[in-house]
Design an enzyme around this catalytic site. Sequence first.
Site, PDB file in Angstrom:
ATOM      1  N   GLU A 243      69.327 -97.564 -63.540  1.00  0.00           N
ATOM      2  CA  GLU A 243      70.763 -97.597 -62.167  1.00  0.00           C
ATOM      3  C   GLU A 243      70.313 -96.531 -61.053  1.00  0.00           C
ATOM      4  O   GLU A 243      69.727 -95.381 -61.454  1.00  0.00           O
ATOM      5  CB  GLU A 243      71.796 -96.530 -63.230  1.00  0.00           C
ATOM      6  CG  GLU A 243      71.902 -97.439 -64.242  1.00  0.00           C
ATOM      7  CD  GLU A 243      73.251 -98.749 -63.703  1.00  0.00           C
ATOM      8  OE1 GLU A 243      73.414 -98.655 -62.450  1.00  0.00           O
ATOM      9  OE2 GLU A 243      74.274 -99.248 -64.400  1.00  0.00           O
TER      10      GLU A 243
ATOM     11  N   TYR B 260      78.681 -96.076 -71.501  1.00  0.00           N
ATOM     12  CA  TYR B 260      80.030 -96.661 -72.685  1.00  0.00           C
ATOM     13  C   TYR B 260      79.500 -98.280 -73.457  1.00  0.00           C
ATOM     14  O   TYR B 260      77.962 -98.976 -72.302  1.00  0.00           O
ATOM     15  CB  TYR B 260      81.344 -96.739 -71.884  1.00  0.00           C
ATOM     16  CG  TYR B 260      80.606 -97.994 -70.665  1.00  0.00           C
ATOM     17  CD1 TYR B 260      80.527 -99.182 -70.114  1.00  0.00           C
ATOM     18  CD2 TYR B 260      80.563 -97.129 -68.883  1.00  0.00           C
ATOM     19  CE1 TYR B 260      80.127 -99.382 -68.816  1.00  0.00           C
ATOM     20  CE2 TYR B 260      79.843 -97.900 -67.931  1.00  0.00           C
ATOM     21  CZ  TYR B 260      79.484 -99.272 -68.052  1.00  0.00           C
ATOM     22  OH  TYR B 260      79.472 -99.670 -66.479  1.00  0.00           O
TER      23      TYR B 260
ATOM     24  N   ARG C  38      81.420-107.311 -56.567  1.00  0.00           N
ATOM     25  CA  ARG C  38      80.683-107.210 -57.724  1.00  0.00           C
ATOM     26  C   ARG C  38      80.227-108.978 -58.644  1.00  0.00           C
ATOM     27  O   ARG C  38      78.947-108.766 -59.314  1.00  0.00           O
ATOM     28  CB  ARG C  38      81.396-106.290 -58.862  1.00  0.00           C
ATOM     29  CG  ARG C  38      80.418-106.136 -60.155  1.00  0.00           C
ATOM     30  CD  ARG C  38      82.037-105.184 -61.234  1.00  0.00           C
ATOM     31  NE  ARG C  38      81.148-105.180 -62.802  1.00  0.00           N
ATOM     32  CZ  ARG C  38      79.734-104.529 -63.513  1.00  0.00           C
ATOM     33  NH1 ARG C  38      79.992-104.119 -62.173  1.00  0.00           N
ATOM     34  NH2 ARG C  38      79.775-104.405 -64.318  1.00  0.00           N
TER      35      ARG C  38
ATOM     36  N   TYR D 281      74.620 -97.386 -60.009  1.00  0.00           N
ATOM     37  CA  TYR D 281      74.355 -96.007 -59.288  1.00  0.00           C
ATOM     38  C   TYR D 281      74.242 -95.220 -60.806  1.00  0.00           C
ATOM     39  O   TYR D 281      74.559 -95.494 -61.646  1.00  0.00           O
ATOM     40  CB  TYR D 281      74.323 -95.785 -58.433  1.00  0.00           C
ATOM     41  CG  TYR D 281      75.893 -95.260 -58.513  1.00  0.00           C
ATOM     42  CD1 TYR D 281      76.856 -95.882 -58.264  1.00  0.00           C
ATOM     43  CD2 TYR D 281      76.526 -94.014 -58.403  1.00  0.00           C
ATOM     44  CE1 TYR D 281      78.516 -95.331 -58.105  1.00  0.00           C
ATOM     45  CE2 TYR D 281      77.776 -93.393 -58.593  1.00  0.00           C
ATOM     46  CZ  TYR D 281      78.830 -93.932 -58.545  1.00  0.00           C
ATOM     47  OH  TYR D 281      80.193 -93.828 -58.391  1.00  0.00           O
TER      48      TYR D 281
ATOM     49  N   HIS E 220      74.293-107.329 -59.684  1.00  0.00           N
ATOM     50  CA  HIS E 220      75.624-107.139 -59.379  1.00  0.00           C
ATOM     51  C   HIS E 220      75.840-107.234 -57.741  1.00  0.00           C
ATOM     52  O   HIS E 220      74.525-106.056 -57.228  1.00  0.00           O
ATOM     53  CB  HIS E 220      76.437-105.845 -59.803  1.00  0.00           C
ATOM     54  CG  HIS E 220      76.607-105.458 -60.993  1.00  0.00           C
ATOM     55  ND1 HIS E 220      76.383-104.201 -62.242  1.00  0.00           N
ATOM     56  CD2 HIS E 220      77.089-106.313 -61.927  1.00  0.00           C
ATOM     57  CE1 HIS E 220      77.280-105.060 -62.896  1.00  0.00           C
ATOM     58  NE2 HIS E 220      77.643-106.758 -63.409  1.00  0.00           N
TER      59      HIS E 220
ATOM     60  N   ARG F  76      77.456-106.052 -54.850  1.00  0.00           N
ATOM     61  CA  ARG F  76      77.646-104.121 -53.966  1.00  0.00           C
ATOM     62  C   ARG F  76      76.414-103.258 -54.387  1.00  0.00           C
ATOM     63  O   ARG F  76      76.276-102.124 -53.559  1.00  0.00           O
ATOM     64  CB  ARG F  76      79.349-103.828 -54.716  1.00  0.00           C
ATOM     65  CG  ARG F  76      79.055-103.628 -56.255  1.00  0.00           C
ATOM     66  CD  ARG F  76      80.318-102.196 -56.240  1.00  0.00           C
ATOM     67  NE  ARG F  76      80.300-102.811 -57.476  1.00  0.00           N
ATOM     68  CZ  ARG F  76      81.640-102.442 -57.770  1.00  0.00           C
ATOM     69  NH1 ARG F  76      82.765-102.604 -57.522  1.00  0.00           N
ATOM     70  NH2 ARG F  76      81.651-101.711 -59.305  1.00  0.00           N
TER      71      ARG F  76
HETATM   72  O1  0X9 Z   1      78.084-101.995 -66.841  1.00  0.00           O
HETATM   73  C1  0X9 Z   1      77.031-102.301 -66.111  1.00  0.00           C
HETATM   74  O2  0X9 Z   1      76.711-103.598 -66.049  1.00  0.00           O
HETATM   75  C2  0X9 Z   1      76.000-101.233 -65.766  1.00  0.00           C
HETATM   76  N1  0X9 Z   1      76.311-100.125 -64.711  1.00  0.00           N
HETATM   77  S1  0X9 Z   1      76.849-100.936 -63.666  1.00  0.00           S
HETATM   78  O3  0X9 Z   1      77.645 -99.766 -62.344  1.00  0.00           O
HETATM   79  N2  0X9 Z   1      75.657-101.241 -62.185  1.00  0.00           N
HETATM   80  O4  0X9 Z   1      78.422-101.811 -63.406  1.00  0.00           O
HETATM   81  C3  0X9 Z   1      74.883-101.099 -66.956  1.00  0.00           C
HETATM   82  C4  0X9 Z   1      74.671-101.696 -68.366  1.00  0.00           C
HETATM   83  C5  0X9 Z   1      74.076-101.116 -69.469  1.00  0.00           C
HETATM   84  N3  0X9 Z   1      73.905-102.349 -69.556  1.00  0.00           N
HETATM   85  C6  0X9 Z   1      74.474-102.627 -70.981  1.00  0.00           C
HETATM   86  N4  0X9 Z   1      76.026-102.277 -70.943  1.00  0.00           N
HETATM   87  N5  0X9 Z   1      74.220-104.019 -71.759  1.00  0.00           N
HETATM   88 ZN    ZN Z   2      74.929-103.058 -62.252  1.00  0.00          ZN
END
Ligand code: 0X9
Ligand code: ZN
Length: 466
Positions: A409, A386, A242, A336, A186, A188
Amino acid sequence: MWKSMIMCWILLSYSYANNHFYKGSHELVRVVPKTNEHLQLIRYFEDSLGVDRWSEVLQLNRDIKMSLPQAQASKIKKLCKQYGIDVTVLNNDLDGLIKKSDDISKQHKIRTRRSTKDKNSYHLADYLTYEQIVRFLDEQHKRSPSLQNFTSIFSIGNTYENRSIWTIRIGKPSARRNILMDCGIHAREFISPSTCLYMIDKFIDEVNNRRPSILSIFNIYIIPLLNPDGYEYAQTQRRMWRKNRAPNNYYYGAYSNCIGVDLNRNFGYHWMGEIFFSISCTVTVFILVENGASANPCSETYAGPKPDSESETQNLQKLISQSSRNWDAYLTFHSYGQYWIYPWGFASYMPDDYIELKNKAEIGSEALKRVNGTSYKIGSAANLLYESAGGSDDWAKGVGQIKYVYTVELRPSDDLNDAHAHFAFMLPSTFIEPVGQETYVGVKEFLRSLITSRRQKSLSKNNYKS
Ligand code: 0X9
Ligand code: ZN
């Protein structure tokens, strides 16, 4: 478990003309969803009104931070009021926060340059650009002339904008086991690539000091920047970018001006949830189970036109599967929230071996905490945060068959009581060193625990035989 409503989207009739780039002024607000209807409304904000959710967790009765584009802010607040969601404005000047973080970073750069004579430490003074990262890797490779076969640098392929995705291998050539780490999926999340660079530097110190105990067992492959196009764009144009930078104008006959795919929704293991079928070449029907991935190219979590569509995704997959290497572990660094999480992200049920994954995450995060007192929470992605399908972690475990897979994270915490939580993705560069330090220690302890548990397993096998 499918807990939410099913939506049917007929994409041919869908026109993606709206342009929800992260530009102009934004307002950061906090809401606490109390019902499933509230959660659905928040998802609608994200998907259709250009809202960018900053909080990892999307669950009932938990704080959720969202950045609202100014143009939509009053509409969103009105809807919240109508549905009984309380809204607290945390910051109505996000540009100001970006500036504050940049000012702290500038001061830090001046101070660090003055105080350190070591010109190899420039990666601690500032978030490096893509060009600087390429130079840094090259310098690191040349740092140990007599031990040059302990490192190698190669590109796993190119991005949409034709940048090479560089990888460094560090380890004794005779090491038989392999570890993969990546940063910067990602754009940012600047603290992620800086942490990979920190670890590269420290692992190479170990080679130079001739105490490569871990590196005589593992070859460690580190990709410090998997999404260089997005990163470059975030550094020069829009700090909060992002996704990658691929255009979406090939979209099954429909056209969108919106750019970019969320690479962490694009991996083809349970992509977009479970059910996906095509009824003709031009009309595609998605039956979506709410899973944190979007079919809307304007969304921050757009999963792409099809699974594995993006070159960055494909290049990582090739490295994992089209080689004879056996990977012991894959760690992908994001920010984060301070979470050390394991699969699955696509659904809330656990992998069969989750106890082992959890135990090793505890070992890593406890060692990390001993350095500066930073605490991490541990759990599966879908349960702790989530549900979201298409992550590189799920693919690495589900398709790549890697046992120990984690998304880490990094700082800051997302707990609003934490002194640095307000920096969110804009952590000033003063944090590069402490975050690097603690993460390196945590990762090393985690790696040591892989060695010990393998030894214990083979010992108990031998005892059993005799
Ligand atoms: O949402 C995401 O891609 C990740 N968090 S972020 O804030 N860095 O974007 C978490 C990813 C966790 N893994 C999966 N959901 N497979
Ligand atoms: Zn991320």
